[in-house]
Design a protein around this motif. Structure first.
Motif, mmCIF file in Angstrom:
data_model
loop_
_atom_site.group_PDB
_atom_site.id
_atom_site.type_symbol
_atom_site.label_atom_id
_atom_site.label_comp_id
_atom_site.label_asym_id
_atom_site.label_seq_id
_atom_site.Cartn_x
_atom_site.Cartn_y
_atom_site.Cartn_z
ATOM 1 N N VAL A 155 0.861 -1.181 0.000
ATOM 2 C CA VAL A 155 0.000 0.000 0.000
ATOM 3 C C VAL A 155 0.900 1.233 0.000
ATOM 4 O O VAL A 155 1.705 1.426 0.915
ATOM 5 C CB VAL A 155 -0.924 0.010 1.244
ATOM 6 N N TYR A 156 0.758 2.051 -1.032
ATOM 7 C CA TYR A 156 1.569 3.274 -1.143
ATOM 8 C C TYR A 156 1.156 4.255 -0.059
ATOM 9 O O TYR A 156 -0.026 4.538 0.134
ATOM 10 C CB TYR A 156 1.387 3.883 -2.531
ATOM 11 N N ILE A 157 2.146 4.798 0.645
ATOM 12 C CA ILE A 157 1.901 5.778 1.715
ATOM 13 C C ILE A 157 2.243 7.186 1.258
ATOM 14 O O ILE A 157 1.498 8.124 1.491
ATOM 15 C CB ILE A 157 2.741 5.426 2.965
ATOM 16 N N GLY A 158 3.386 7.356 0.616
ATOM 17 C CA GLY A 158 3.816 8.683 0.199
ATOM 18 C C GLY A 158 5.247 8.642 -0.296
ATOM 19 O O GLY A 158 5.890 7.593 -0.296
ATOM 20 N N LYS A 173 -1.488 6.802 7.985
ATOM 21 C CA LYS A 173 -1.407 5.881 6.849
ATOM 22 C C LYS A 173 -0.604 4.634 7.184
ATOM 23 O O LYS A 173 -0.854 3.562 6.636
ATOM 24 C CB LYS A 173 -0.791 6.579 5.631
ATOM 25 N N ILE A 174 0.365 4.761 8.077
ATOM 26 C CA ILE A 174 1.163 3.604 8.473
ATOM 27 C C ILE A 174 0.331 2.642 9.305
ATOM 28 O O ILE A 174 0.374 1.419 9.090
ATOM 29 C CB ILE A 174 2.418 4.048 9.260
ATOM 30 N N LEU A 175 -0.458 3.161 10.224
ATOM 31 C CA LEU A 175 -1.166 2.314 11.170
ATOM 32 C C LEU A 175 -2.582 1.934 10.762
ATOM 33 O O LEU A 175 -3.166 1.029 11.362
ATOM 34 C CB LEU A 175 -1.184 2.986 12.546
ATOM 35 N N SER A 176 -3.138 2.590 9.763
ATOM 36 C CA SER A 176 -4.520 2.318 9.379
ATOM 37 C C SER A 176 -4.584 1.326 8.223
ATOM 38 O O SER A 176 -4.127 1.601 7.127
ATOM 39 C CB SER A 176 -5.213 3.620 8.969
ATOM 40 N N ARG A 177 -5.185 0.185 8.482
ATOM 41 C CA ARG A 177 -5.363 -0.817 7.429
ATOM 42 C C ARG A 177 -6.410 -0.367 6.424
ATOM 43 O O ARG A 177 -6.561 -0.971 5.371
ATOM 44 C CB ARG A 177 -5.752 -2.160 8.035
ATOM 45 N N ASN A 178 -7.118 0.708 6.709
ATOM 46 C CA ASN A 178 -8.166 1.185 5.804
ATOM 47 C C ASN A 178 -7.697 2.286 4.875
ATOM 48 O O ASN A 178 -8.442 2.709 4.011
ATOM 49 C CB ASN A 178 -9.369 1.692 6.615
#
Length: 168
Positions: A94-97, A161-166
């Motif tokens: 999952v791309y974060i930034g 964004k790191i901790l949210s699976r959503n």
């Protein structure tokens, strides 16, 4: 010899490659990836850097330079496999930034995976230990300056964004 593709600051690929260990030319950048592996309890996988590396013995997430011919996601998948033995198809990242640090364009990803620290296969020349930490434990390690400095900054910027699976 490890080779990197060269890019401009705005991620335009240049027509040549660069050998690792040689300073990049003015205005040239290379791709780097960092992968935050997080389990369903929200615990983060941290790895401890080899003492002979810069920031030796400090904690960070898996990551490294993207090799010539690889995409960012392919490089991230390879780095996870090499450093800790986790198999991750590139499409599961999952791309974060993205951050630019020095001569590096750094893509940040999250890998949602229920890892078992005891079952990891650590790359001995890169990683000397691994552990899982909660958000609070991460912040404590950061306050004690036991986390690589740019890793602490990235966590501050992208914690949700790191901790949210959503957050896709």
């Amino acid at each position: 010899m490890e080779m990197w593709d060269c890019y401009t600051w705005d991620r335009q690929k240049l027509d040549h490659q660069h050998p690792r260990g040689v300073p990049l030319a003015q205005g040239e950048y290379h791709l780097v990836v960092e992968i935050w592996t997080v389990n369903r309890r929200g615990e983060i996988l941290l790895t401890q850097r080899h003492p002979d590396k810069p920031y030796g013995c400090l904690w960070e997430m898996s990551g490294g330079s993207v090799l010539a011919g690889e995409t960012s996601r392919e490089g991230a998948s390879r780095e996870l496999r090499e450093e800790v033995g986790l198999m991750c198809p590139p499409e599961d990242l999952v791309y974060i930034g993205t951050v630019v640090r020095g001569w590096s364009i750094v893509d940040l990803y999250r890998f949602d995976h229920d890892f078992d620290v005891a079952a990891l296969t650590l790359q001995p020349e890169e990683v000397v230990a691994a552990r899982s930490v909660t958000r609070e434990e991460f912040l404590t390690l950061a306050s004690q300056k036991q986390i690589v400095p740019h890793v602490s900054l990235e966590f501050q910027l992208y914690e949700k964004k790191i901790l949210s699976r959503n957050s896709q």
